[in-house]
Design a protein around this motif. Structure first.
Motif, PDB file in Angstrom:
ATOM      1  N   UNK A 199       0.568  -0.850  -0.189  1.00 13.30           N
ATOM      2  CA  UNK A 199       0.305  -0.158   0.328  1.00 13.30           C
ATOM      3  C   UNK A 199       1.052   1.104  -0.050  1.00 13.30           C
ATOM      4  N   UNK A 200       2.123   1.706   0.948  1.00 17.41           N
ATOM      5  CA  UNK A 200       3.039   2.385   0.815  1.00 17.41           C
ATOM      6  C   UNK A 200       3.415   2.642  -0.863  1.00 17.41           C
ATOM      7  N   UNK A 201       3.882   1.607  -1.528  1.00 16.18           N
ATOM      8  CA  UNK A 201       4.582   1.522  -2.826  1.00 16.18           C
ATOM      9  C   UNK A 201       3.140   2.170  -3.510  1.00 16.18           C
ATOM     10  N   UNK A 202       2.464   1.557  -3.307  1.00 14.07           N
ATOM     11  CA  UNK A 202       1.416   2.115  -4.797  1.00 14.07           C
ATOM     12  C   UNK A 202       0.621   3.858  -3.993  1.00 14.07           C
ATOM     13  N   UNK A 233      11.833   0.835   3.956  1.00 12.19           N
ATOM     14  CA  UNK A 233      11.870   1.502   4.790  1.00 12.19           C
ATOM     15  C   UNK A 233      11.147   1.757   5.840  1.00 12.19           C
ATOM     16  N   UNK A 234      10.829   2.178   7.162  1.00 12.83           N
ATOM     17  CA  UNK A 234       9.682   1.586   7.467  1.00 12.83           C
ATOM     18  C   UNK A 234       8.866   3.266   7.850  1.00 12.83           C
ATOM     19  N   UNK A 235       9.615   4.408   6.826  1.00 11.85           N
ATOM     20  CA  UNK A 235       9.186   6.215   7.459  1.00 11.85           C
ATOM     21  C   UNK A 235       7.837   5.541   6.122  1.00 11.85           C
ATOM     22  N   UNK A 236       7.818   4.921   4.883  1.00  7.70           N
ATOM     23  CA  UNK A 236       7.558   4.835   3.808  1.00  7.70           C
ATOM     24  C   UNK A 236       5.599   4.689   4.154  1.00  7.70           C
ATOM     25  N   UNK A 237       5.848   3.877   5.678  1.00 10.51           N
ATOM     26  CA  UNK A 237       4.372   3.517   6.158  1.00 10.51           C
ATOM     27  C   UNK A 237       4.233   4.723   6.713  1.00 10.51           C
ATOM     28  N   UNK A 238       4.840   5.487   7.905  1.00  9.93           N
ATOM     29  CA  UNK A 238       4.685   6.800   8.849  1.00  9.93           C
ATOM     30  C   UNK A 238       2.600   7.334   8.280  1.00  9.93           C
ATOM     31  N   UNK A 239       2.588   7.692   9.314  1.00  9.79           N
ATOM     32  CA  UNK A 239       1.072   7.982   8.713  1.00  9.79           C
ATOM     33  C   UNK A 239       1.379   9.820   8.818  1.00  9.79           C
ATOM     34  N   UNK A 240       2.040  10.410   8.948  1.00  5.32           N
ATOM     35  CA  UNK A 240       2.837  11.521   9.183  1.00  5.32           C
ATOM     36  C   UNK A 240       3.128  11.839   7.892  1.00  5.32           C
ATOM     37  N   UNK A 241       3.386  11.382   6.597  1.00  2.00           N
ATOM     38  CA  UNK A 241       3.457  11.596   5.557  1.00  2.00           C
ATOM     39  C   UNK A 241       2.175  11.903   5.304  1.00  2.00           C
ATOM     40  N   UNK A 242       1.482  11.216   5.531  1.00  2.00           N
ATOM     41  CA  UNK A 242      -0.163  12.723   4.621  1.00  2.00           C
ATOM     42  C   UNK A 242      -0.473  13.350   5.152  1.00  2.00           C
ATOM     43  N   UNK A 243       0.423  14.010   6.607  1.00  2.00           N
ATOM     44  CA  UNK A 243       0.240  15.370   6.760  1.00  2.00           C
ATOM     45  C   UNK A 243       1.526  16.145   5.842  1.00  2.00           C
ATOM     46  N   UNK A 244       2.424  15.649   5.632  1.00  2.00           N
ATOM     47  CA  UNK A 244       3.739  16.191   4.393  1.00  2.00           C
ATOM     48  C   UNK A 244       2.991  16.773   3.912  1.00  2.00           C
ATOM     49  N   UNK A 245       2.096  15.687   2.854  1.00  5.43           N
ATOM     50  CA  UNK A 245       1.513  15.980   1.282  1.00  5.43           C
ATOM     51  C   UNK A 245       0.580  16.845   1.583  1.00  5.43           C
ATOM     52  N   UNK A 246      -0.150  17.517   2.499  1.00  5.13           N
ATOM     53  CA  UNK A 246      -1.583  18.438   3.257  1.00  5.13           C
ATOM     54  C   UNK A 246      -0.102  19.653   3.167  1.00  5.13           C
ATOM     55  N   UNK A 247       0.788  19.701   3.597  1.00  5.48           N
ATOM     56  CA  UNK A 247       1.924  20.925   4.204  1.00  5.48           C
ATOM     57  C   UNK A 247       2.322  21.262   2.922  1.00  5.48           C
ATOM     58  N   UNK A 248       2.820  20.366   1.777  1.00 10.58           N
ATOM     59  CA  UNK A 248       3.146  20.654   0.348  1.00 10.58           C
ATOM     60  C   UNK A 248       1.819  20.928  -0.624  1.00 10.58           C
ATOM     61  N   UNK A 249       0.868  20.203  -0.011  1.00 12.52           N
ATOM     62  CA  UNK A 249      -0.325  21.168  -1.662  1.00 12.52           C
ATOM     63  C   UNK A 249      -0.806  22.455  -0.684  1.00 12.52           C
ATOM     64  N   UNK A 250      -0.957  22.629   0.889  1.00  8.98           N
ATOM     65  CA  UNK A 250      -1.041  23.847   0.775  1.00  8.98           C
ATOM     66  C   UNK A 250       0.025  25.276   0.495  1.00  8.98           C
ATOM     67  N   UNK A 268       9.708   8.173  -2.111  1.00 11.55           N
ATOM     68  CA  UNK A 268       9.142   6.256  -3.520  1.00 11.55           C
ATOM     69  C   UNK A 268      10.772   5.272  -2.836  1.00 11.55           C
ATOM     70  N   UNK A 269      11.859   5.687  -3.371  1.00 11.25           N
ATOM     71  CA  UNK A 269      12.760   5.632  -2.627  1.00 11.25           C
ATOM     72  C   UNK A 269      12.842   4.042  -1.715  1.00 11.25           C
ATOM     73  N   UNK A 270      12.293   5.129  -0.461  1.00  3.69           N
ATOM     74  CA  UNK A 270      12.342   4.720   0.789  1.00  3.69           C
ATOM     75  C   UNK A 270      10.629   3.581   0.452  1.00  3.69           C
ATOM     76  N   UNK A 271      10.062   3.131  -0.226  1.00  7.08           N
ATOM     77  CA  UNK A 271       9.124   2.672   0.342  1.00  7.08           C
ATOM     78  C   UNK A 271       9.384   1.221  -0.557  1.00  7.08           C
ATOM     79  N   UNK A 272      10.742   1.216  -1.926  1.00  6.39           N
ATOM     80  CA  UNK A 272      11.158   0.346  -2.952  1.00  6.39           C
ATOM     81  C   UNK A 272      11.624   0.081  -1.614  1.00  6.39           C
ATOM     82  N   UNK A 273      12.893   0.504  -1.248  1.00  9.24           N
ATOM     83  CA  UNK A 273      13.517  -0.179   0.034  1.00  9.24           C
ATOM     84  C   UNK A 273      13.126  -0.441   1.210  1.00  9.24           C
TER      85      UNK A 273
END
Length: 158
Positions: free
Chosen positions: A21-24, A76-93, A69-74
């Protein structure tokens, strides 16, 4: 039934599903970032003026998406963190703020973290991200416009 990770180690099906799911999600995130950059290069005059930070913000967003994307391919657990969605929200802001505010068509990017949070975490997580995204969009409109017309703005964000 046990499953095996791509590197050959034993992994539970739960971890394997979460990582897929994180990779997708990271692939879609990278696709959105590249699409945004292509939009900026195709019609830059329509999106922002010469003094705008939008090209730099888009460049940093592509770099951030590529790293995730690289983290998900490798795996790396950071790709699973829910905080990445908040990072996306900040980028979109930031993207919405510096590309026209309430008139920006990049507001549609907010749908990505809403969908991912809803599909991963259920209704409560999706509702929380939706409310935060609405607040961030309204904040972006206020940052970009001195006095935005509130009725269409609230209707557009709902």
């Amino acid at each position: 039934m046990p499953t095996y990770a791509l590197n050959g180690s034993h992994a539970s099906s739960f971890e394997s599903t979460d990582m897929r799911d994180a990779l997708v999600a990271s692939r879609v995130r990278l696709l959105l970032a590249i699409s945004g950059v292509m939009t900026v290069f195709i019609n830059p005059a329509h999106l922002f003026d010469k003094e705008s930070l939008a090209p730099a913000i888009f460049g940093c967003y592509v770099l951030s998406s590529a790293i995730l994307y690289y983290a998900a391919e490798m795996h790396i657990p950071i790709a699973l963190h829910k905080g990445m969605l908040w990072v996306d929200c900040i980028w979109y802001f930031l993207i919405t703020s510096f590309s026209g505010g309430s008139d920006s068509f990049f507001v549609m990017l907010f749908i990505f973290p809403i969908l991912v949070s809803s599909l991963r975490g259920g209704f409560d997580d999706g509702a929380l991200v939706t409310l935060i995204a609405v607040g961030l969009f309204n904040g972006a409109a206020r940052v970009a416009d001195d006095s935005p017309d509130m009725a269409p703005l609230l209707f557009r964000s709902s």
